[in-house]
Design a protein around this motif. Sequence first.
Motif, mmCIF file in Angstrom:
data_model
loop_
_atom_site.group_PDB
_atom_site.id
_atom_site.type_symbol
_atom_site.label_atom_id
_atom_site.label_comp_id
_atom_site.label_asym_id
_atom_site.label_seq_id
_atom_site.Cartn_x
_atom_site.Cartn_y
_atom_site.Cartn_z
ATOM 1 N N VAL A 131 0.852 -1.193 0.000
ATOM 2 C CA VAL A 131 0.000 0.000 0.000
ATOM 3 C C VAL A 131 0.884 1.238 0.000
ATOM 4 C CG1 VAL A 131 -1.916 -1.150 1.170
ATOM 5 C CG2 VAL A 131 -0.166 -0.008 2.521
ATOM 6 N N ASP A 132 0.307 2.345 -0.418
ATOM 7 C CA ASP A 132 1.054 3.600 -0.402
ATOM 8 C C ASP A 132 1.051 4.179 1.018
ATOM 9 O OD1 ASP A 132 -1.648 5.460 -2.039
ATOM 10 O OD2 ASP A 132 -1.586 4.272 -0.222
ATOM 11 N N THR A 133 1.843 5.239 1.195
ATOM 12 C CA THR A 133 2.030 5.806 2.526
ATOM 13 C C THR A 133 0.738 6.369 3.123
ATOM 14 O OG1 THR A 133 4.322 6.310 1.978
ATOM 15 C CG2 THR A 133 3.375 7.451 3.858
ATOM 16 N N PRO A 134 -0.071 7.142 2.398
ATOM 17 C CA PRO A 134 -1.323 7.648 3.013
ATOM 18 C C PRO A 134 -2.248 6.523 3.478
ATOM 19 C CG PRO A 134 -0.808 8.888 1.028
ATOM 20 C CD PRO A 134 0.132 7.735 1.056
ATOM 21 N N THR A 135 -2.348 5.465 2.671
ATOM 22 C CA THR A 135 -3.201 4.343 3.072
ATOM 23 C C THR A 135 -2.664 3.662 4.314
ATOM 24 O OG1 THR A 135 -3.792 4.013 0.745
ATOM 25 C CG2 THR A 135 -4.264 2.211 2.273
ATOM 26 N N LEU A 136 -1.350 3.486 4.383
ATOM 27 C CA LEU A 136 -0.748 2.851 5.559
ATOM 28 C C LEU A 136 -0.987 3.689 6.811
ATOM 29 C CD1 LEU A 136 0.987 0.674 6.853
ATOM 30 C CD2 LEU A 136 3.011 1.985 6.179
ATOM 31 N N ILE A 137 -0.846 4.993 6.702
ATOM 32 C CA ILE A 137 -1.075 5.860 7.855
ATOM 33 C C ILE A 137 -2.532 5.768 8.316
ATOM 34 C CG2 ILE A 137 -1.116 8.276 8.605
ATOM 35 C CD1 ILE A 137 1.278 8.761 6.804
ATOM 36 N N GLN A 138 -3.467 5.724 7.371
ATOM 37 C CA GLN A 138 -4.876 5.594 7.734
ATOM 38 C C GLN A 138 -5.139 4.260 8.424
ATOM 39 O OE1 GLN A 138 -7.008 7.976 7.530
ATOM 40 N NE2 GLN A 138 -8.790 6.853 8.255
ATOM 41 N N GLN A 139 -4.485 3.184 7.959
ATOM 42 C CA GLN A 139 -4.647 1.881 8.608
ATOM 43 C C GLN A 139 -4.071 1.890 10.016
ATOM 44 O OE1 GLN A 139 -2.886 -1.035 6.030
ATOM 45 N NE2 GLN A 139 -4.520 -0.930 4.501
ATOM 46 N N LEU A 140 -2.950 2.561 10.203
ATOM 47 C CA LEU A 140 -2.358 2.650 11.539
ATOM 48 C C LEU A 140 -3.271 3.406 12.494
ATOM 49 C CD1 LEU A 140 1.384 3.377 10.613
ATOM 50 C CD2 LEU A 140 0.381 1.210 11.338
ATOM 51 N N PRO A 312 20.753 2.785 -17.400
ATOM 52 C CA PRO A 312 19.341 3.208 -17.358
ATOM 53 C C PRO A 312 18.438 2.100 -17.888
ATOM 54 C CG PRO A 312 20.467 4.240 -19.202
ATOM 55 C CD PRO A 312 21.526 3.525 -18.422
ATOM 56 N N LEU A 313 17.288 1.939 -17.247
ATOM 57 C CA LEU A 313 16.271 0.981 -17.657
ATOM 58 C C LEU A 313 14.949 1.710 -17.853
ATOM 59 C CD1 LEU A 313 17.027 -1.917 -15.125
ATOM 60 C CD2 LEU A 313 17.835 -1.716 -17.479
ATOM 61 N N GLU A 314 14.124 1.204 -18.764
ATOM 62 C CA GLU A 314 12.838 1.854 -19.028
ATOM 63 C C GLU A 314 11.957 1.902 -17.784
ATOM 64 O OE1 GLU A 314 14.344 -0.186 -20.973
ATOM 65 O OE2 GLU A 314 14.229 0.447 -23.071
ATOM 66 N N ILE A 315 12.059 0.882 -16.937
ATOM 67 C CA ILE A 315 11.196 0.828 -15.754
ATOM 68 C C ILE A 315 11.572 1.881 -14.715
ATOM 69 C CG2 ILE A 315 10.651 -1.609 -16.034
ATOM 70 C CD1 ILE A 315 12.848 -2.239 -14.022
ATOM 71 N N ASP A 316 12.733 2.539 -14.865
ATOM 72 C CA ASP A 316 13.134 3.561 -13.893
ATOM 73 C C ASP A 316 12.187 4.745 -13.867
ATOM 74 O OD1 ASP A 316 15.280 1.995 -13.309
ATOM 75 O OD2 ASP A 316 16.712 3.100 -14.535
ATOM 76 N N ILE A 317 11.427 4.943 -14.933
ATOM 77 C CA ILE A 317 10.547 6.107 -14.997
ATOM 78 C C ILE A 317 9.253 5.878 -14.222
ATOM 79 C CG2 ILE A 317 9.182 5.522 -17.047
ATOM 80 C CD1 ILE A 317 9.695 8.405 -18.020
ATOM 81 N N LEU A 318 8.967 4.643 -13.841
ATOM 82 C CA LEU A 318 7.704 4.325 -13.177
ATOM 83 C C LEU A 318 7.768 4.633 -11.685
ATOM 84 C CD1 LEU A 318 6.731 0.876 -14.734
ATOM 85 C CD2 LEU A 318 5.730 3.098 -15.240
ATOM 86 N N LYS A 319 6.596 4.838 -11.111
ATOM 87 C CA LYS A 319 6.481 4.882 -9.664
ATOM 88 C C LYS A 319 6.856 3.513 -9.082
ATOM 89 C CE LYS A 319 2.518 8.048 -9.930
ATOM 90 N NZ LYS A 319 1.082 8.205 -9.597
ATOM 91 N N ALA A 320 7.264 3.494 -7.833
ATOM 92 C CA ALA A 320 7.677 2.240 -7.209
ATOM 93 C C ALA A 320 6.535 1.227 -7.197
ATOM 94 C CB ALA A 320 8.187 2.493 -5.788
ATOM 95 N N GLN A 321 5.330 1.673 -6.874
ATOM 96 C CA GLN A 321 4.195 0.763 -6.833
ATOM 97 C C GLN A 321 3.859 0.226 -8.216
ATOM 98 O OE1 GLN A 321 2.624 -0.387 -4.034
ATOM 99 N NE2 GLN A 321 1.633 -1.780 -5.461
ATOM 100 N N LYS A 322 3.902 1.094 -9.225
ATOM 101 C CA LYS A 322 3.643 0.655 -10.593
ATOM 102 C C LYS A 322 4.722 -0.310 -11.075
ATOM 103 C CE LYS A 322 -0.149 2.908 -11.525
ATOM 104 N NZ LYS A 322 -1.396 2.200 -11.886
ATOM 105 N N ARG A 323 5.947 -0.074 -10.656
ATOM 106 C CA ARG A 323 7.037 -0.979 -11.038
ATOM 107 C C ARG A 323 6.790 -2.374 -10.466
ATOM 108 N NH1 ARG A 323 12.222 1.746 -9.227
ATOM 109 N NH2 ARG A 323 11.012 3.492 -10.056
#
Length: 616
Positions: A131-140, A312-323
């Motif tokens: 999960v992303d950070t805002p979702t994790l904080i809400q779960q906490l 450099p790799l093409e996947i470097d441009i993605l967000k961590a979650q999308k990667r």
Amino acid sequence: MTEQAAAQTQPLQFMLADTDPIFRVGLKACLEAVPDIQIVAEAEDPAQVLQLFSTQPEADTSPDVDPQSLDLLILDISRVADVEANGLLCQQLKRRYPHLALFVLSATVEPDQLTKLWQVGVEGFCRKGSVDTPTLIQQLRRASQGQRVWDSAQKAQAQIVQQPAATPQIATQNVTAFTLLRQVFMQTGLKQIEQTLEQLQSRRQGEALTQWQRTINEGRERELQTVSWLVRQYMERQSDDSDEEPLEPEEPAFSWANVDPWETDELTAVPSRITEISDGGDLAAQPEITTVLLDGLLAKLPTSLSNRTQDPLEIDILKAQKRQDLFLIVLKQFETVVEDLSYSQVTRSQLVSKRAKLLQDLWLGSTADFFGKYLTIPLSSSVNTQGLEDIEIVSVLQQDQAIVEAEILDKIPLVTELLDHLLFKAPLLVDNTLSAVGSPEAMLQAEALLSNLVVSVANGVLQPLLNRFATNEAIKQSFYDRSLISTRDIERFRNALSNHYRSRRLFKEPTEIFESQYGLIVFSEAGLQKIAVYGSRDQELKQLQGTRFFVTLALEGRDAIAPPLQATFTFLGRGVVYILTQVVGRGLGLIGRGILQGVGGTWQDIFVSRKSHQEK
């Protein structure tokens, strides 16, 4: 009313217990940025929590932590492989401090572990990186209020009581005395291994170990667990081979119903990892090695998102979650390809001719699943010169299939060998030595090949996107990392990729061919890393032309000239050192010695003359 308002304005008191210092520091920084959350204590190990809670105020070892003032305790149990130990720790915390809410983090998800945590009353559970950070904080926040914060899939797994793995039974029918004696010895060895594992786990929980001792302890546990798994597999296989009733196959000792489903966040309709294959000709049933490889890669995914290859790799441009989502999709598609091959009853000789088609299907399926088969995006005014409406992005990206095949898919090494190993249990060539299925060398080689395949296909999914819709605002908002959203940064990134492919085609590939190596990008705990494995490439070497051929000539010339040049310069260097030390050095020493003797004689004459004058 005043007390209630004061309670609402008081920040939530959290405590972190994580063995990974980097993750602990990062999570602490994210939580401290939230105004209503305060990190009041930390622990380097979940087992250290009870010690901190029981520390007396007058002790000088650690600051006293009052569990009564805590709203939530965040535990990371990734490093502790013992399910019973994790459940016992949470049970003791709940028994001693029933008001204290627990939130468990883990890099892996095991059904029996989820069952233990659910039974002892853990308020929240979350897989790292899911999960992303805002979702994790809400779960906490919700967990600190006593609410049960569990994902529906994890909750369903937790409520399924897992049966413990039974020791393989000894086959007593139709076996020789020597075979029976060997099975008894193996079963006795399994019991000794289990006893040793229990001793190591109790030592880790009951003693205050140093970092070095803890590392050695964890290494011994991993080795014993691996040996135990290999012995069990061997005993089960021997038990299956001794069965003489092929028409009425018995139920296998291991039930695949307990295998975890794929762990994804945004994906749905993910198939099970294991499919039972009916007997079909020379094609063996889908081996267990495929599951072991997939489980190993899934466990490494959360820590393999950063690029450590210096390229450099093409996947470097993605967000961590999308990667991470893209890697999961490619793994799912690869499993689908393996299952389709099993159902199709292909032979080993047909794998070579179907290689291009298999990679093409893998790329097409991954592209459609990642972007969405019917995803449409609006075109910018600079691109939409013909007044077109929104277009379906997948259909446009698949038009670059020939480019992706030529630049990426056709250059993925040892794909046929990997499929032959997984489907037909053929041995893998590791450092010019054949390694059987299940051996440590074959496992590492297969994992490296599958990792490189997943990363290469993921790069192929993004290459058409960067060629056609690199600066589209809808694409940037949905997929790109925040550090690569400006047009200048995107163009710089594309130029770096172009230079990388040009350098790889002209220099790196000829060098690897001449050195009989394949460069692979593999998953590791530190991120994506590049390694080299041996492979015969004589046919490719004979086909090199132009600049690529002259690169190999330059390497061969350097290898031919370097030894005599090195010997010559070594000889000259030794001669120069001899002249400077033995000739020039000694000459300067003699000159200095003469000067000192002259100065000393002059001073002695002056002293004698003065003394004679004083006597007169």
